[in-house]
Structures are given as structure tokens and as C-alpha cells.
Enzyme design. Structure first.
Site, short mmCIF file in Angstrom:
data_model
loop_
_atom_site.label_atom_id
_atom_site.label_comp_id
_atom_site.label_asym_id
_atom_site.label_seq_id
_atom_site.Cartn_x
_atom_site.Cartn_y
_atom_site.Cartn_z
N ASP A 127 0.86 -1.19 0.00
CA ASP A 127 0.00 0.00 0.00
C ASP A 127 0.90 1.24 0.00
OD1 ASP A 127 -3.24 0.30 1.24
OD2 ASP A 127 -1.98 2.07 0.89
N TYR A 162 -12.46 7.30 -12.54
CA TYR A 162 -12.59 6.04 -11.82
C TYR A 162 -13.28 4.97 -12.69
CZ TYR A 162 -13.41 2.99 -7.77
OH TYR A 162 -13.42 1.93 -6.88
#
Ligand code: UDP
Length: 337
Positions: free
Chosen positions: A54, A168
Site C-alpha cells: 500500500d 474512476y
């Protein structure tokens, strides 16, 4: 404070009792995010080894703090749009890294497109190198503003690529196209989950990261106005996180799901106004509802057809909205937000 309720993890384990993950090694990109950290929890509970990657852009180290130092868990702070060479032999790659809040679409469109395109390409390359199964966390956003609701996987989508949300929705579509390409060109066992609205403990309520459910809960608990956009007539279908994670891991591991694209979500549709009112009632809050303009491009209705998940994965949601909201409210009430 951010570790999730133990009985929730047990419930996921129960839902996955026929699935053997012991000794498997799994790469989870976006593993410090809301959903990613729950996936890491469930994998660890099932005895898998987890490599959590991450870049901590919208994820938080505290989501995985309780896993750090545990046998079989490794965290690497890394941006998956950049090359990565894992030193463990991987069995499964789950690509979840991406900012997902609509407020972020305005601020970080380029970063979002990169995570879903270049990031997917890099994660696919890693899966291919190890001959690992691949699961892509796609989204209901690939349908845009659907004319068919409940929406089945066969609905091709209704999207204007120039709008705010398209960074997105279109990049998730591109990610799916990469997955299909790797399946066709290299025979990779790659699967796609189209994730519908999911909520639960660890979801952020703050600023641009907050989605409707955590914002409403946090506003209600503080006695602040509950901010309903438009007249609140738009609908969503909210899935409790344990159901979502169970669905994702069943899709990643079910033998009959090779190469499949599957909606994972709850199919009980509710308006945003009703959601706000329910949260106000469940929190016993004195907050007022305050109405603000509807953001550009906000889908009018969203509800999945989950017939395919039921048939293929033997999965359906088990937690109703009121029960899930009560759990989430209890967590927010105890958390320092
Ligand atoms: N919404 C709202 N008030 C808020 C945040 C969101 O009314 O403070 C609305 C938003 O316009 C959308 C729905 O709630 O119609 C769900 O928003 P969310 O950000 O949770 O996710 P989305 O489904 O839009 O990706």
C-alpha cells in the site's frame, strides 16, 4: 481502536469454512485500505501468508497495525504503479489499490487512473510471473448510470468518459480490459469482482475520504447536520463489509469461477434519504437533515443483480442493513474519529 470486531472475522471465517487457504501466499495491493485490510484479516484468519502492499495515500497504517509483527504478515509501503519484485512465491494476487471516494475523483484523477490501469498491468505481470490466480477489485462504477436496475454483469454500461467520475469508472473498465487481455493472451486465471457500495468499521468519515454511510454516522453521533445531496431520492444498495469480503474470497478461490466477472454486493435498494433517516434513528441523534446540491454525474439508482454470485459462488449477503449499521455505529462510537 481500528481493529475490527472479532466476531465479524469469525463470521467471515464461517462463510469460508469450505475454502482452504492455509499455507497459501497472497499479495494484496491496497491492503491498508478499508476493504483491503479486512481482506488481509480474513486471509490471516484462514491461515494464509499475506504480503500487503500500500502506498498509504488513502489507506492507513493503523488499519493493519494489529497484523504487523504477526507470523506470516508482511507490509511493504509501495506504489503499485511502480515495478515490484516480491521475494515470496505467490499463489494469489488481489489488486485492490485505488482511491474510491467520489470526492477524491476531483482532487486525484490522474493518480486514480494510474492505479487502475498501470497498477493493474503491474499486478497482472506479477501474477503471471508466479502463475498465481488474479482477482481484480473492479466496481459497480463500470456500469455508470445504468438503465437496467438491478444491474446484471451483462449490462454494457452507460458512461460519458469526460465526466468527473470517469477517471474512476473508465479506468476500472480499462483494468477489466487488461484482465481479459491477460486471460486471452497468456491463459492467466484472472477473475473480476464488481464491488457495489460497501460499509463497515474502519471506513473513513473524514473530508474527501468519507462516503455517505460513515459521514452520516459521524455527523449523527456528533449532533451535526446530516448532509444529504440532492433530495436524497437517488438509491444505493449497501453491503456490510463481512459479506463483501466473504464474496471476494469465494470468487478468488472457487474452482468454477475461473475467468469470471461477478457482481458482489447487497441487492436491497434504499434511497439516500431513507439511509440518512435510518442512521438518525439508530443513533438516537438530534441532528437535522441538511440538503446540498447533487454532485455532477451522481448515479440515480444502483443495485446489483447477484444471481450469478448466488449460482457460481454459493454466496449471498447475510447481514441486513439495520444490523450492519448498528455494528458500524458501535464501532464509530468507540473509535476516535
Ligand atoms: N451522499 C450524500 N451526502 C454525503 C455523501 C454522499 O447525500 O455526505 C450521496 C452521494 O451523492 C451518493 C450517495 O450518497 O448519491 C452515495 O455516496 P457515496 O460517496 O457513499 O458513494 P457512491 O455510491 O456515490 O460511490
Amino acid at each position: 481502536m481500528v481493529s475490527c470486531p472479532d466476531n465479524d472475522i469469525i463470521n467471515i471465517g464461517e462463510y469460508l469454512r469450505d475454502i482452504d487457504l492455509a499455507g497459501k501466499t497472497v499479495l494484496v495491493t491496497g491492503g491498508a485500505g478499508f476493504l483491503g485490510s479486512w481482506v488481509c484479516d480474513a486471509l490471516m484468519y484462514k491461515g494464509a501468508r499475506v504480503l500487503c502492499v500500500d502506498n498509504l495515500s488513502s489507506g492507513a497504517e493503523e488499519n493493519i497495525a494489529h497484523l504487523r509483527g504477526k507470523d506470516g504478515f508482511q507490509f511493504i509501503k509501495h506504489d503499485i504503479t511502480q515495478p515490484l519484485q516480491p521475494d515470496l512465491k505467490l499463489d494469489l494476487v488481489i489488486h485492490m489499490a485505488s482511491r474510491a471516494s467520489p470526492f477524491e475523483f476531483e482532487r486525484f484523477p490522474e493518480e486514480i487512473i494510474q492505479a487502475n490501469t498501470q497498477g493493474t498491468l503491474i499486478a497482472l505481470g506479477i501474477a503471471r510471473e508466479f502463475g498465481a490466480t488474479f482477482l481484480f477489485a473492479s466496481s459497480s462504477e463500470v456500469y455508470g448510470d445504468p438503465s437496467l436496475v438491478p444491474t446484471p454483469e451483462s449490462f454494457a454500461g452507460n458512461i460519458d468518459p469526460t465526466k468527473m467520475r470517469s477517471c474512476y469508472s473508465v479506468s476500472k473498465r480499462c483494468g477489466e480490459a487488461y484482465v481479459a487481455a491477460f486471460r486471452r493472451q497468456y491463459g492467466l486465471d484472472a477473475r473480476v469482482a464488481r464491488i457495489f457500495n460497501t460499509y463497515g468499521p474502519r471506513m473513513r468519515a473524514d473530508g474527501i475520504y468519507g462516503r455517505a454511510v460513515p459521514r452520516f454516522i459521524s455527523q449523527a453521533l456528533r449532533g451535526n447536520d446530516i448532509t444529504v445531496f440532492g433530495q436524497g431520492r437517488q438509491t444505493r444498495s449497501f453491503c456490510y463489509v463481512t459479506d463483501q469480503v466473504a464474496g471476494l474470497l469465494r470468487l478468488a478461490t472457487s474452482p468454477g469461477a475461473e475467468g469470471e466477472v461477478v457482481n458482489i454486493g447487497n441487492d436491497t435498494e434504499i434511497t439516500i434519504l431513507e439511509t440518512a433517516e435510518m442512521i438518525k434513528r439508530l443513533t438516537g441523534s438530534q441532528s437535522q437533515l441538511a440538503f446540498y446540491p447533487l454532485p455532477e454525474d451522481d448515479p440515480i439508482r444502483r443495485c446489483p443483480d447477484i444471481g450469478k454470485a448466488r449460482r457460481l459462488l454459493g454466496w449471498e449477503p447475510r447481514v441486513g442493513l439495520e444490523e450492519g449499521l448498528r455494528k458500524t455505529i458501535a464501532w464509530f462510537d468507540g473509535a476516535v474519529q
